[in-house]
Design an enzyme around this catalytic site. Structure first.
Site, PDB file in Angstrom:
ATOM      1  N   ASP A   1       0.698  -1.194   0.108  1.00  0.00           N
ATOM      2  CA  ASP A   1      -0.003   0.177   0.113  1.00  0.00           C
ATOM      3  C   ASP A   1       0.955   1.268  -0.072  1.00  0.00           C
ATOM      4  OD1 ASP A   1      -2.365   1.732   0.169  1.00  0.00           O
ATOM      5  OD2 ASP A   1      -2.488   1.424   2.367  1.00  0.00           O
TER       6      ASP A   1
ATOM      7  N   CYS B   1     -18.031  -5.889 -14.757  1.00  0.00           N
ATOM      8  CA  CYS B   1     -18.856  -5.010 -14.094  1.00  0.00           C
ATOM      9  C   CYS B   1     -20.224  -4.921 -15.145  1.00  0.00           C
ATOM     10  CB  CYS B   1     -18.312  -3.587 -14.074  1.00  0.00           C
ATOM     11  SG  CYS B   1     -17.121  -3.490 -12.685  1.00  0.00           S
TER      12      CYS B   1
ATOM     13  N   CYS C   1     -22.614   5.721  -3.619  1.00  0.00           N
ATOM     14  CA  CYS C   1     -21.483   6.521  -3.095  1.00  0.00           C
ATOM     15  C   CYS C   1     -22.281   7.535  -2.504  1.00  0.00           C
ATOM     16  CB  CYS C   1     -20.858   6.799  -4.018  1.00  0.00           C
ATOM     17  SG  CYS C   1     -19.377   8.040  -3.476  1.00  0.00           S
TER      18      CYS C   1
ATOM     19  N   CYS D   1     -14.931   4.244   4.219  1.00  0.00           N
ATOM     20  CA  CYS D   1     -16.356   4.000   3.586  1.00  0.00           C
ATOM     21  C   CYS D   1     -16.280   2.758   2.947  1.00  0.00           C
ATOM     22  CB  CYS D   1     -16.767   5.177   2.982  1.00  0.00           C
ATOM     23  SG  CYS D   1     -18.172   4.826   2.212  1.00  0.00           S
TER      24      CYS D   1
ATOM     25  N   CYS E   1     -21.442  -4.105  -4.110  1.00  0.00           N
ATOM     26  CA  CYS E   1     -20.877  -4.866  -5.195  1.00  0.00           C
ATOM     27  C   CYS E   1     -21.331  -6.393  -5.073  1.00  0.00           C
ATOM     28  CB  CYS E   1     -19.385  -4.805  -5.265  1.00  0.00           C
ATOM     29  SG  CYS E   1     -18.616  -5.588  -6.705  1.00  0.00           S
TER      30      CYS E   1
END
Ligand code: SF4
Length: 370
Positions: free
Chosen positions: A153, A208, A218, A261, A268
């Site tokens: 990360d 997707c 969102c 969040c 999903c």
């Protein structure tokens, strides 16, 4: 850090004495033995991501994350970031804790604090870095000293495009990597190496389809187009990366999310295939999966530092922790205990925190009808 990497000849297959195909197979097996759920290998050409990355920077979507711009195109050019790099081993580690409270029930209870699933337990950086080092040492037993560098990360690395190119999954419209059989609740780590390992095929299919569930859910409309995230509006950015005054218009939309969040991942459909983490370190600590806002707001700085030792949350500091909780308390149902706590904290608060406390008090008052 491994041995320094040198610029060598490109793709010197087959290198004498070492069966790199067998080594690549072994690396993937060792990775799983070390607790990673998947590993795949790719090269250093991320040029197709350069235009999109530059556009994202030009639009200012990175907000105050200056480190995003600081490394410039080196982020897209791993061999410039770490000279000598020929291959990147991309690794996946699932983090979804099995013992956490059901997320929607926390999000729907305005008295509780919602904390992103990845941050409920111990910090993953240390754990993953250690495992990456162990993997490098295993490789060393076969090839001797070799050039490598481990990233977890880490700002200069485009870890998601790397994972996609290595074949670990596709970039969803929410910009996270999705694996067909494991969803998206995972961390990524990378081992940059000078070894001429064979490459895995990239993920070319995006599954997707017509779905826009993450864009629709969102809370702050931060996904401005499929695959385009305006970090300045993203609650994860606002509550974790951003240290300043949270924009007034976004505060009511933050709800009770005090650290990160997960909405785009929660909604999903591919996360019905997600798997729980096997790591004890990722299980919730201190009841953070369903703690009352008032309980967390009461933590003194000493308690914050002590209880969040080894947690990724500690990095935001006590002031931003309380800033975030104050916003959530402003969004909570009218509550006398919340008002009292905020009022009592006001005078000793820093200017930045006091501004959020005043906003929260005003919201509480308005919603109480007076
Ligand atoms: S919610 Fe739908 S659009 Fe968003 S990443 Fe998942 S599948 Fe893709």
């Amino acid at each position: 850090m491994g041995a320094p990497m040198n610029d060598g000849p490109k793709d010197p297959f087959p290198a004498p004495g070492i069966d790199y195909r067998q080594l690549a197979e072994n690396i993937k097996r060792w990775a799983v033995e070390l607790g990673f759920q998947a590993a795949a290998i790719t090269d250093v050409d991320l040029s197709e991501h350069e235009p999109g990355f530059l556009e994202w920077l030009e639009l200012g979507f990175h907000g105050e994350m200056g480190y995003m711009a600081r490394h410039g195109l080196k982020r897209c050019r791993p061999a410039e970031l770490e000279p000598g790099t020929r291959r990147i081993i991309s690794l996946r580690m699932d983090y979804l804790p099995s013992k956490a409270e059901e997320p929607w029930s926390v999000l729907e209870n305005s008295r509780l604090a919602y904390i992103s699933r990845y941050a409920l337990g111990r910090d993953y950086h240390k754990l993953m870095r250690k495992r990456l080092q162990q993997l490098a040492r295993k490789i060393e037993t076969v090839v001797g000293a070799f050039g490598y560098r481990a990233f977890v990360d880490s700002a200069p690395v485009l870890e998601k495009p790397i994972a996609e190119k290595a074949g670990l999954g596709w970039l969803g419209k929410h910009t996270n990597v999705i694996s067909r059989d494991a969803g998206s609740w995972f961390f990524l780590g990378e081992l940059f190496t000078d070894l001429p390992l064979p490459r895995d095929p990239p993920t070319t299919d995006n599954h997707c389809g017509d779905c826009v569930a993450c864009i629709d859910i969102c809370p702050t409309r931060a996904i401005v187009a499929p695959g385009k995230l305006d970090a300045r509006r993203c609650i994860s950015y606002l509550t974790i990366e951003y240290r300043g005054v949270i924009p007034l218009e976004l505060r009511p939309l933050i709800g009770n999310r005090i650290y990160g969040c997960d909405d785009c991942q929660l909604v999903c459909p591919w996360n019905r295939f997600a798997r729980y983490s096997v790591e004890a370190d990722f299980q919730p600590r201190h009841g953070l999966d369903a703690a009352a806002l008032t309980t967390l707001f009461r933590w003194t700085e000493a308690e914050f530092l002590e209880r969040l030792q080894g947690s990724p949350i500690r990095r935001i500091g006590h002031e931003c922790w309380r800033r975030n909780i104050a916003v959530a308390m402003g969004n909570a149902e009218p509550d006398a205990e919340i008002v009292e706590l905020l009022a009592n904290a006001r005078d000793a608060a820093s200017e930045m925190l006091r501004e959020h406390i005043d906003w929260a008090l005003a919201r509480q008052q308005t919603r109480r009808g007076g």
